[in-house]
Scaffold this motif. Structure first.
Motif, short mmCIF file in Angstrom:
data_model
loop_
_atom_site.label_atom_id
_atom_site.label_comp_id
_atom_site.label_asym_id
_atom_site.label_seq_id
_atom_site.Cartn_x
_atom_site.Cartn_y
_atom_site.Cartn_z
N TYR A 199 47.83 -30.62 20.18
CA TYR A 199 46.68 -30.09 20.91
C TYR A 199 45.38 -30.76 20.47
CZ TYR A 199 47.02 -27.51 16.54
OH TYR A 199 47.17 -27.19 15.21
N ASP A 200 44.31 -30.54 21.27
CA ASP A 200 42.95 -31.02 20.96
C ASP A 200 42.87 -32.53 20.88
OD1 ASP A 200 42.43 -28.30 20.79
OD2 ASP A 200 42.52 -28.25 18.60
N GLY A 202 40.90 -35.83 22.65
CA GLY A 202 39.79 -36.22 23.49
C GLY A 202 39.47 -37.70 23.39
N GLY A 206 38.27 -35.11 19.24
CA GLY A 206 39.38 -34.22 19.54
C GLY A 206 38.93 -32.78 19.70
N SER A 225 48.37 -36.36 26.07
CA SER A 225 49.05 -35.59 25.04
C SER A 225 50.17 -34.78 25.67
CB SER A 225 48.08 -34.65 24.32
OG SER A 225 48.77 -33.89 23.33
N TYR A 229 44.92 -28.73 25.68
CA TYR A 229 43.52 -29.04 25.39
C TYR A 229 43.33 -30.55 25.27
CZ TYR A 229 43.27 -24.05 24.30
OH TYR A 229 43.35 -22.69 24.37
N VAL A 230 43.22 -31.18 26.44
CA VAL A 230 43.11 -32.62 26.52
C VAL A 230 41.94 -32.95 27.46
CG1 VAL A 230 44.34 -34.79 26.94
CG2 VAL A 230 45.62 -32.73 26.35
N GLY A 235 38.74 -32.64 23.58
CA GLY A 235 39.86 -31.77 23.91
C GLY A 235 39.45 -30.32 23.97
N GLY A 255 47.94 -34.10 30.25
CA GLY A 255 48.34 -33.18 29.20
C GLY A 255 49.24 -32.09 29.75
#
Length: 260
Positions: A199-200, A202, A206, A225, A229-230, A235, A255
């Motif tokens: 997760y996370d 960006g 991130g 990902s 959360y992308v 993210g 994602g």
């Protein structure tokens, strides 16, 4: 001191008074700090500047940036320069850099070791000077806080471009930084491929924690990902004191869920 590799490490020598002598009250023993980097074949840490706001430490080679990463990641940058763990360190990139030396053949094939960890974040001021870093490669599907910087807390990264990145990490993955907290990333750009297995994730950062912001930044290329959360810029923003302002992304973003 690393007993398995005594030829490298950080050594601090405190002066001891000669026989019959003592220090007056309040006096501090003179101290010498010697740092021997992990990659002892590289050039030693020889940079212009003193690391202060009026005289930043000047980075001109990839080896110097690598040694900065080593010092930050063991929590020694501030004490190495100022013998003060609470000091603010100012760094300035003076020219374009190529990090391909820290690529596929470095770190057991995992590539670049990000500057700053969750335990020892980067707390200083990094001025990219409008310069560009190329050749950033990370391939570690188990690594959280992946990027040029892993974790930035209480610091700032600005005026920096990173082109052609090839990053694969786990969670909190971004081109400039994996995570930022009480920090800022400003006037930065990232192009290339950024991938996560968690997760996370960006294009620029991130995850953005409290009192942190990404301003006047962009990303291009791809951000992907298998987790949630992308985003093209970040993210995840965690609180109302997290901010993204005046940014854009042309990246392809993919994602599992919460994708933007």
């Amino acid at each position: 001191y690393d007993e398995n590799a005594p030829e490298r490490g950080l050594y601090v020598f405190d002066a001891v008074p000669g026989e019959g002598y003592t220090f007056v009250d309040g006096a501090i023993a003179p101290r010498i700090t010697v740092y021997i980097p992990e990659a002892i074949s590289l050039a030693p840490l020889r940079m212009g500047g003193g690391g202060t706001d009026v005289s930043p430490l000047k980075i001109t080679t990839a080896a110097q940036l690598g040694e900065i990463a080593e010092l930050v990641n063991v929590g020694r940058l501030e004490t190495f320069l100022f013998n003060d763990s609470e000091a603010s360190v100012y760094l300035e990139l003076k020219k374009d850099l190529d990090l391909s030396t820290y690529g596929r053949d470095w770190n057991g094939g995992k590539g670049w070791k990000p500057i700053g960890t969750a335990e020892n974040p980067f707390k200083g001021h990094f001025d990219g000077g409008g310069n560009t870093i190329a050749g950033l490669y990370i391939n570690d599907a188990a690594l959280s806080n992946a990027g040029l910087f892993g974790s930035v807390e209480g610091g700032i990264v600005h005026k920096l471009s990173i082109k052609g990145v090839d990053i694969t990490g786990k969670a909190s993955v971004g081109g400039i930084a994996g995570q930022i907290k009480n920090a800022a990333v400003e006037k930065c750009g990232v192009t290339g491929s950024i991938n996560g297995t968690g997760y996370d994730v960006g294009g620029v950062v991130g995850i953005i924690y409290e009192n942190a912001s990404v301003k006047n930044c962009y990303s291009a290329g791809s951000v992907e990902s298998t987790g949630s959360y992308v985003g093209g810029i970040a993210g995840k923003l965690t609180t109302i004191t997290s901010a993204v302002q005046n940014c854009y992304s042309t990246a392809t973003v993919k994602g599992y869920m919460r994708v933007g």
